[in-house]
Motif scaffolding. Structure first.
Motif, PDB file in Angstrom:
ATOM      1  N   PRO A  39       0.854  -1.177   0.000  1.00  0.00           N
ATOM      2  CA  PRO A  39       0.000   0.000   0.000  1.00  0.00           C
ATOM      3  C   PRO A  39       0.892   1.229   0.000  1.00  0.00           C
ATOM      4  N   ALA A  40       0.272   2.411  -0.116  1.00  0.00           N
ATOM      5  CA  ALA A  40       1.069   3.631  -0.263  1.00  0.00           C
ATOM      6  C   ALA A  40       2.041   3.841   0.870  1.00  0.00           C
ATOM      7  N   GLU A  41       1.671   3.485   2.121  1.00  0.00           N
ATOM      8  CA  GLU A  41       2.561   3.767   3.238  1.00  0.00           C
ATOM      9  C   GLU A  41       3.206   2.506   3.807  1.00  0.00           C
ATOM     10  N   ASP A  42       2.870   1.328   3.317  1.00  0.00           N
ATOM     11  CA  ASP A  42       3.486   0.099   3.798  1.00  0.00           C
ATOM     12  C   ASP A  42       4.144  -0.587   2.616  1.00  0.00           C
ATOM     13  N   HIS A  43       4.837  -1.698   2.940  1.00  0.00           N
ATOM     14  CA  HIS A  43       5.463  -2.385   1.812  1.00  0.00           C
ATOM     15  C   HIS A  43       4.452  -3.308   1.170  1.00  0.00           C
ATOM     16  N   ILE A 114       6.818 -14.664  11.894  1.00  0.00           N
ATOM     17  CA  ILE A 114       7.341 -13.357  12.330  1.00  0.00           C
ATOM     18  C   ILE A 114       6.519 -12.771  13.473  1.00  0.00           C
ATOM     19  N   ASP A 115       5.197 -12.920  13.406  1.00  0.00           N
ATOM     20  CA  ASP A 115       4.351 -12.325  14.448  1.00  0.00           C
ATOM     21  C   ASP A 115       4.611 -12.933  15.822  1.00  0.00           C
ATOM     22  N   GLU A 116       5.045 -14.208  15.860  1.00  0.00           N
ATOM     23  CA  GLU A 116       5.280 -14.868  17.145  1.00  0.00           C
ATOM     24  C   GLU A 116       6.533 -14.332  17.828  1.00  0.00           C
ATOM     25  N   ASN A 117       7.575 -14.113  17.052  1.00  0.00           N
ATOM     26  CA  ASN A 117       8.828 -13.590  17.611  1.00  0.00           C
ATOM     27  C   ASN A 117       9.471 -12.719  16.539  1.00  0.00           C
ATOM     28  N   PRO A 118       8.995 -11.486  16.388  1.00  0.00           N
ATOM     29  CA  PRO A 118       9.398 -10.658  15.236  1.00  0.00           C
ATOM     30  C   PRO A 118      10.898 -10.516  15.064  1.00  0.00           C
ATOM     31  N   LYS A 119      11.601 -10.197  16.126  1.00  0.00           N
ATOM     32  CA  LYS A 119      13.018  -9.898  15.989  1.00  0.00           C
ATOM     33  C   LYS A 119      13.812 -11.117  15.532  1.00  0.00           C
ATOM     34  N   VAL A 120      13.569 -12.272  16.175  1.00  0.00           N
ATOM     35  CA  VAL A 120      14.347 -13.482  15.880  1.00  0.00           C
ATOM     36  C   VAL A 120      13.973 -14.047  14.519  1.00  0.00           C
ATOM     37  N   ASN A 121      12.668 -14.254  14.286  1.00  0.00           N
ATOM     38  CA  ASN A 121      12.243 -14.909  13.052  1.00  0.00           C
ATOM     39  C   ASN A 121      12.466 -14.032  11.823  1.00  0.00           C
ATOM     40  N   MET A 122      12.395 -12.732  11.998  1.00  0.00           N
ATOM     41  CA  MET A 122      12.676 -11.852  10.875  1.00  0.00           C
ATOM     42  C   MET A 122      14.136 -11.975  10.458  1.00  0.00           C
ATOM     43  N   GLN A 123      15.026 -12.025  11.447  1.00  0.00           N
ATOM     44  CA  GLN A 123      16.441 -12.166  11.132  1.00  0.00           C
ATOM     45  C   GLN A 123      16.735 -13.525  10.501  1.00  0.00           C
ATOM     46  N   LEU A 124      16.086 -14.577  11.008  1.00  0.00           N
ATOM     47  CA  LEU A 124      16.268 -15.912  10.431  1.00  0.00           C
ATOM     48  C   LEU A 124      15.788 -15.932   8.976  1.00  0.00           C
ATOM     49  N   MET A 125      14.646 -15.290   8.706  1.00  0.00           N
ATOM     50  CA  MET A 125      14.136 -15.238   7.345  1.00  0.00           C
ATOM     51  C   MET A 125      15.101 -14.488   6.426  1.00  0.00           C
ATOM     52  N   LEU A 126      15.620 -13.341   6.910  1.00  0.00           N
ATOM     53  CA  LEU A 126      16.563 -12.566   6.111  1.00  0.00           C
ATOM     54  C   LEU A 126      17.806 -13.400   5.780  1.00  0.00           C
ATOM     55  N   ASN A 127      18.327 -14.100   6.785  1.00  0.00           N
ATOM     56  CA  ASN A 127      19.527 -14.935   6.575  1.00  0.00           C
ATOM     57  C   ASN A 127      19.256 -16.047   5.570  1.00  0.00           C
ATOM     58  N   THR A 128      18.062 -16.646   5.683  1.00  0.00           N
ATOM     59  CA  THR A 128      17.718 -17.765   4.795  1.00  0.00           C
ATOM     60  C   THR A 128      17.604 -17.301   3.342  1.00  0.00           C
ATOM     61  N   TYR A 129      16.909 -16.205   3.124  1.00  0.00           N
ATOM     62  CA  TYR A 129      16.744 -15.703   1.762  1.00  0.00           C
ATOM     63  C   TYR A 129      18.073 -15.206   1.184  1.00  0.00           C
ATOM     64  N   GLU A 130      18.900 -14.640   2.030  1.00  0.00           N
ATOM     65  CA  GLU A 130      20.208 -14.190   1.564  1.00  0.00           C
ATOM     66  C   GLU A 130      21.045 -15.392   1.110  1.00  0.00           C
ATOM     67  N   GLY A 151      11.159  -5.650   1.479  1.00  0.00           N
ATOM     68  CA  GLY A 151       9.913  -5.209   2.093  1.00  0.00           C
ATOM     69  C   GLY A 151      10.002  -5.132   3.595  1.00  0.00           C
ATOM     70  N   ILE A 152      10.675  -6.108   4.203  1.00  0.00           N
ATOM     71  CA  ILE A 152      10.837  -6.091   5.663  1.00  0.00           C
ATOM     72  C   ILE A 152      11.706  -4.910   6.078  1.00  0.00           C
ATOM     73  N   LEU A 153      12.767  -4.666   5.352  1.00  0.00           N
ATOM     74  CA  LEU A 153      13.632  -3.512   5.664  1.00  0.00           C
ATOM     75  C   LEU A 153      12.847  -2.205   5.515  1.00  0.00           C
ATOM     76  N   TYR A 154      11.981  -2.157   4.500  1.00  0.00           N
ATOM     77  CA  TYR A 154      11.144  -0.973   4.280  1.00  0.00           C
ATOM     78  C   TYR A 154      10.221  -0.742   5.476  1.00  0.00           C
ATOM     79  N   ARG A 155       9.580  -1.829   5.934  1.00  0.00           N
ATOM     80  CA  ARG A 155       8.668  -1.691   7.067  1.00  0.00           C
ATOM     81  C   ARG A 155       9.403  -1.315   8.342  1.00  0.00           C
TER      82      ARG A 155
END
Length: 693
Positions: A39-43, A114-130, A151-155
């Motif tokens: 959306p206009a203000e989110d990713h 991500i919603d369960e543990n945003p900080k940890v799971n977001m980093q794990l997802m970033l590492n996996t996709y990288e 998109g996550i970095l944008y948010r």
């Protein structure tokens, strides 16, 4: 569904893979409903979808049980279990295509966790996709993986890092479906980091390079919305001219903005036609009641009150309890405002009050409050408008109507200040200013208005605010830099604040710039005051006498007072008495607030001079009159003490004791207290002595 060229290329990449669990995972990843544009203000991550290929849905028996088990748990939304299986699976010896599929699926599991543990799971997802994009740069899942990372970095408002990822998509996958949305969001990221021109250029390139891409409608909507926020209505209209009417009606954002833009240009007939079309095509849309009320507004703008009222009542009947019903009620009140002969002003005010009482706090309540303030403003009820806008800003500081209300408040404030200034009601101007200063940009006020406010503060002796505003005027406006009234006022203020050197510089500049200034005599009077404060009695006498010769406009009483004080210091008592008498004579005729402070000082000083000259009966009369007129003056107790001494010398001991007892100054260790006790004891001793004789 017909596929675009972008979508066909994505699917072709899938067909080259074996139809195994890998195919199923990648196909699922490519067609997930969380796929694309923010959306206009989110990713993005929710609007665009790539339709699946029919062959990608064909799944052959899996070659590895653990990978298929992980996928089964993923489909059942048991993401944590699936992730644990995949984490172990990736540590074993596996084929490259299986590893690719496992990394894709693991990233998906982390994404949904991500919603369960945003900080940890977001980093794990970033590492996996990288890891996925590094090991398998040609993977069909690569573009979306990078897009999701961005998109996550944008948010997270990490816009610089998001821009880096978007550029990586454009560089690695130039033919990918995700290049256009990546460019769009890279442009928005640039806008977020204050590189607006560069960002808007990138966003515009999306429209030019990818006119058929699904994201282009969102891009056009963003650019039009940006233009309208900046009031670039002509540019917005030009963008709409390049979009088909069908696309405008289909896109939720465009169909909302287009008729409002017609309103801006006064094209009310076109706006009505669009709103009628929208109501017919989307009768159940949540905004339908708003559209219908706006049809009434269009009639009202054309001064067609009869049709406007008709539409407003239709809106109330068709959409009871809706936003449109409230807007219709407001519209009815606005139409009635145009017919004062039929609808008294007080009845309209009561109508607004009833709406405010019925509507709970929130956006609609703020709208009604704003419209009521506008009604007061249009009817020149400026005090009521300003008071209501003050309440509006306190209750709704973040309201989208804030900018409009700010404009109205500034104009209402200016008109009210001007009216009060013409009537000389300076205290009311100061009060109005103090109550609304947090909502007004003082530096943005016109110089003429700023001067009236500064002058009002000067008139009520709010010298600090007056001097600050005057100095700002001198800096920003050349016309006020050498304004004789401003120089005089500012010099006087600095003198009152003890800034003697600054006041001298301003007075000298005034006399140099305006040798025949109307303030010439007043300047010399204030120069005399400055000289007195610095102990220069000869200069004081010289300046004050010159001031009197120059015929002061407003400082004649000041000149006589400081002349008398300086002459008294020099021992010229008779001349000093004459000067003080002139203060009393000239200052009693409609004195200013400043002169009212000088009168008691002159009267008490005159009594002191007479007392020192031995003319004690004359001194007593002056003292008694002064004490009666100014009982709270600091010199009143000393005057009463001397009255008691005079009474005692005249043999009236009883009156003297009564006078001493009436002094409000309580005896203490100070000099006056000691003198009072000493005099009282002396008088009592004399009384006792006379009785004994």
């Amino acid at each position: 569904m017909e596929l675009s060229g972008f979508q066909r290329r994505e699917i072709e990449g899938m067909r080259k893979l074996k139809f195994t669990v890998l195919t199923m995972i990648l196909a699922g990843f490519m067609t997930a409903s969380s796929s694309a544009i923010p959306p206009a203000e989110d990713h993005p991550e929710n609007n665009l979808e790539i339709p699946p290929s029919t062959t990608a849905a064909q799944v052959v028996a899996p070659e590895r049980d653990d990978l298929s088990q992980a996928y089964a748990r993923y489909r059942d939304a048991r993401y944590e279990e699936g992730a644990r299986i995949l984490e172990v699976f990736l540590t074993t010896q596996i084929k490259p295509d299986e590893k690719e599929a496992a990394l894709v699926l693991l990233g998906e599991c982390y994404y949904h966790m991500i919603d369960e543990n945003p900080k940890v799971n977001m980093q794990l997802m970033l590492n996996t996709y990288e890891k996925l994009t590094r090991l398998f740069p040609s993977s069909p899942a690569g573009p979306k993986a990078l897009y999701r990372v961005a998109g996550i970095l944008y948010r997270q408002k990490m816009f610089q890092k998001a821009i880096f990822q978007y550029r990586k998509i454009m560089r690695r996958y130039p033919d990918s479906f995700y290049v256009a949305p990546a460019m769009f969001n890279m442009g928005k990221s640039l806008v977020k980091i204050q590189e607006e021109a560069k960002g808007l250029k990138v966003i515009q390139e999306v429209v030019e390079k990818y006119p058929e891409h699904p994201v282009t409608q969102e891009v056009q909507s963003y650019l039009i919305d940006h233009d309208m926020k900046l009031k670039k209505y002509q540019e917005a209209l030009q963008r709409f001219a390049k979009i088909s009417y069908e696309v405008i009606l289909y896109n939720p954002n465009l169909r909302q903005m287009y008729p409002e833009l017609m309103f801006r240009f006064g094209r009310y007939q076109e706006a009505r036609d669009v709103y009628f079309k929208l109501i017919n095509v989307y009768p159940d849309d949540p905004r339908a009641s708003f559209w219908m009320a706006r049809i009434g507004d269009a009639y009202a703008r054309e001064k067609n009150g009869q049709d406007a009222i008709k539409i407003y009542y239709q809106t109330k009947n068709r959409f009871p309890g809706s936003e449109g019903e409230i807007l219709a009620d407001l519209g009815i009140l606005d139409v009635h405002c145009e017919e004062p002969s039929r609808f008294p002003f007080q009845k309209i005010v009561e109508g607004y009050d009833q709406l405010l009482a019925d509507i709970p706090k929130g956006p609609l309540h703020s709208l009604v409050m704003m419209r009521k303030a506008m009604m007061f403003y249009k009817n020149n009820s400026l005090p009521e408008a300003i008071a209501l806008l003050d309440q509006f800003f306190r209750e709704y500081p973040e309201s989208p109507y804030g900018k409009k209300c700010q404009e109205v408040l500034t104009d209402a404030f200016a008109r009210r200040i001007t009216a009060l200034y013409q009537q000389g009601r300076f205290p009311e101007i100061v009060d109005l200013m103090q109550r609304n200063k947090q909502y007004l940009k003082l530096d943005g006020l016109p110089s003429v208005l700023a001067w009236k406010i500064a002058e009002s503060h000067y008139q009520v002796a709010f010298f600090h605010t007056a001097s600050v505003m005057m100095e700002r005027l001198r800096k920003r406006d050349a016309a006020y830099r050498m304004n004789e009234t401003l120089l005089f006022r500012l010099g006087e203020i600095y003198l009152a604040q003890g800034a003697v050197e600054q006041s001298r510089e301003l007075f000298d500049a005034l006399l140099k710039r305006f040798p025949e200034s109307r303030y010439r005599g007043d300047v010399y009077a204030l120069k005399g005051r400055r000289a007195f404060l610095t102990g220069e009695m000869d200069q004081t006498i010289q300046y004050c006498r010159r001031a009197l010769r120059e015929k002061c406009r407003s400082r004649r009483v000041d000149a006589y007072y400081y002349l008398g004080a300086a002459l008294a210091e020099q021992g010229e008592t008779e001349q000093a008495l004459q000067a003080y008498q002139s203060v009393l004579t000239k200052g009693r005729n409609d004195p200013s607030a400043r002169e009212k402070k000088i009168l008691p000082s002159a009267q008490f000083a005159m009594g002191d001079l007479l007392y020192d000259l031995g003319r004690k009966e004359d001194a007593r009369e002056i003292y008694q009159e002064a004490v009666k007129s100014y009982p709270d003056d600091p010199n009143a107790d000393w005057a009463q003490y001397r009255i008691a001494l005079i009474q005692a010398e005249k043999g009236n001991a009883a009156a003297a004791l009564k006078t001493l007892e009436g002094i409000e100054k309580k005896p203490g260790e100070d000099l006056l207290g000691l003198l009072i006790r000493t005099a009282g004891n002396e008088i009592k001793w004399q009384q006792d002595l006379q009785k004994s004789l």
